[in-house]
Design a protein around this motif. Sequence first.
Motif, short mmCIF file in Angstrom:
data_model
loop_
_atom_site.label_atom_id
_atom_site.label_comp_id
_atom_site.label_asym_id
_atom_site.label_seq_id
_atom_site.Cartn_x
_atom_site.Cartn_y
_atom_site.Cartn_z
N LEU A 82 5.19 -0.15 4.35
CA LEU A 82 3.89 -0.67 3.91
C LEU A 82 4.06 -1.82 2.93
O LEU A 82 3.31 -2.81 2.97
CB LEU A 82 3.07 0.44 3.26
N ALA A 130 -0.40 -0.70 -1.78
CA ALA A 130 -0.14 0.28 -0.72
C ALA A 130 -0.28 1.66 -1.34
O ALA A 130 0.50 2.04 -2.22
CB ALA A 130 1.26 0.09 -0.15
N THR A 166 -4.34 -0.10 2.22
CA THR A 166 -3.54 -1.30 1.97
C THR A 166 -4.46 -2.51 1.84
O THR A 166 -5.66 -2.43 2.13
CB THR A 166 -2.54 -1.57 3.11
N GLN A 223 3.82 -6.24 3.57
CA GLN A 223 2.95 -7.06 2.72
C GLN A 223 3.76 -7.96 1.81
O GLN A 223 3.26 -8.45 0.80
CB GLN A 223 2.02 -6.16 1.88
#
Length: 632
Positions: free
Chosen positions: A40, A12, A272, A44
């Motif tokens: 972010l 990220a 990302t 993930q």
Amino acid sequence: MSDAIKHECGIAFLRLLKPLEYYKEKYGSAFYGLQKMYLLMEKQHNRGQDGAGLASVKLNMDPGERYISRVRSNSSKPINDVFKQINDRIDTELKNNPEYIDNVEEQKRNIPYIGEVFLGHVRYGTFGKNNIESVHPFLRQNNWMHRNLIVAGNFNMTNVTQLFNSLVELGQHPKQKADTVTVMEKIGHFLDEEVIDLYHECKQMGLSKQEASPVIAEKLNVAKILKRASKNWDGGFAMAGLMGHGDSFVLRDGKGIRPAYYYKDDEIVVVTSERPVIQTVFNVPFESIHELEPGKAIITKKNGTVKIEEIIPSENTKACSFERIYFSRGSDAEIYQERKKLGQLILPQVLEVINNDTKNTVFSYIPNTAETSFYGLVEAAQDYLNERKIAEILNHPEKLNPAGLREILAPKLRTEKVAIKDAKLRTFITEDSSRDEMVAHVYDVTYGVIKSNDNLVIIDDSIVRGTTLKQSIIKMMDRLGPKKIVVVSSAPQIRYPDCYGIDMAKMEGLIAFRAALELHKDRGTYGIVEKIYNKCLSQVDYKDVDVVNYVQELYAPFKDQEISDKIAEMITPPEIRAKVEVIYQTVENLHLACPKNLGDWYFTGKYPTPGGNRVVNRAFMNFYEGKDTRAY
């Protein structure tokens, strides 16, 4: 995926393009960047649970003021731990210095992590142990601001030894023979050279060292550094880096093996590993987010200018199909449709195995990650059932009355959730004698939905090792009393190790490989194993470009279904009453479903980089020699 397998790492990157006062005024906090970084990284989380780290760079700080901050964690909840450490530090500073609360300038000057450039990483370890020293981002420090380098990425290099030796030849003394360290030092070496060359130019212009610093920042050619550093890299990577003065980059490998997506507006640049992450965190439409093209880098200069430049020539791109099948979030609009398509395309094979008997078949899925392909399978099965009904109506006009039509239209597709994972249960007993018993209870089954003359079709996104199927799932399904259990994999047979980031490094861990060995034993052709080993051994001193994947010869004598049938036999415990059959997706259908991601080396042995062939041969040699070690 019913078999446990480690995921990809995730990156990220976030660059704020406005002064911090702008975000304070518009969004209510100068901590806007940190808040977005938390989201972010958390979005993930599926890409890493072994470790997490975050680094930040403050722009335009005076000498003596801290401008780089980094925090890493390998705790059981690493993302939470990283941001707890950050928040605790911020809270302490604000408590001790209440005058900072409404003063953005003082916050930036005195509180760590309050900056304009951020790099976060979530990790599943594929190299070494999960110690804190293996957690990204990595930091290369120097008293020259421009020569500080922070690196994090989603990658594996196949030629680490070559890269390591090249650093030694340059006169360096790397502290570790790991791809992350060697890659960072390679970039760092050419960064050093570029800064020194620019400094000498400034000196010839009569500038003092202090006057030279902003000129170096402006003229530093990040693309040139990356081109020189990446010249001999062999692997898959999405790699991000920050320089101490504020330049930054995200670079993708030339084959497009590892994914990266970016978005830019007048406030931010964000990159990302997955597109839906950006969509969700910044509430922007699908069309505004772009895939970083293979071999290119998105480079953001300290002054905020953003360019996308080609670093590595790209041809015959082979983006990882496993990203689409399993690793990436299924909420991506394209991935969702691709996973449904994988389920739709495998229906003809399912119908053949159940003899088109949808009336006495129950469709289900295990685990939850297979749910989307299950929807595709069921939609295709419903279309098939509807076509049969239409044909019956056309062939029997005498039934064109209410009673006759009710009879024709009555059959429905039977779908049930036959297994529910017990999230509270963990296999905390690790001794071998107890593990199998614990694994068998990770799922609860739904009783009363299966009849003794039913087929039970359960779809999985992929079958890698087959361990959980044999130890747990087949036994559970058999307790429901079906006459036949059909295990469907929406992915093809995984026959070869991955060497670009996924934790599938050993041949003997793959059920398809073990099935091929058993078939050779059955046929009396097991001698081929030694022949393949000798061919692999003969190439040890070859250059990577000349190495051939001889392991493909192990599978050549067999049809796909022969291997699937042997797998079914191997995963069926002796006490099972139902007949067990296994169906795998074809490679051709995989390419139809995922036309933009044609990387299929784990299924076909066609590696996208020269180092891949060396890795698969070394993996086979390790198996033959009984070495329990990685092939790269």
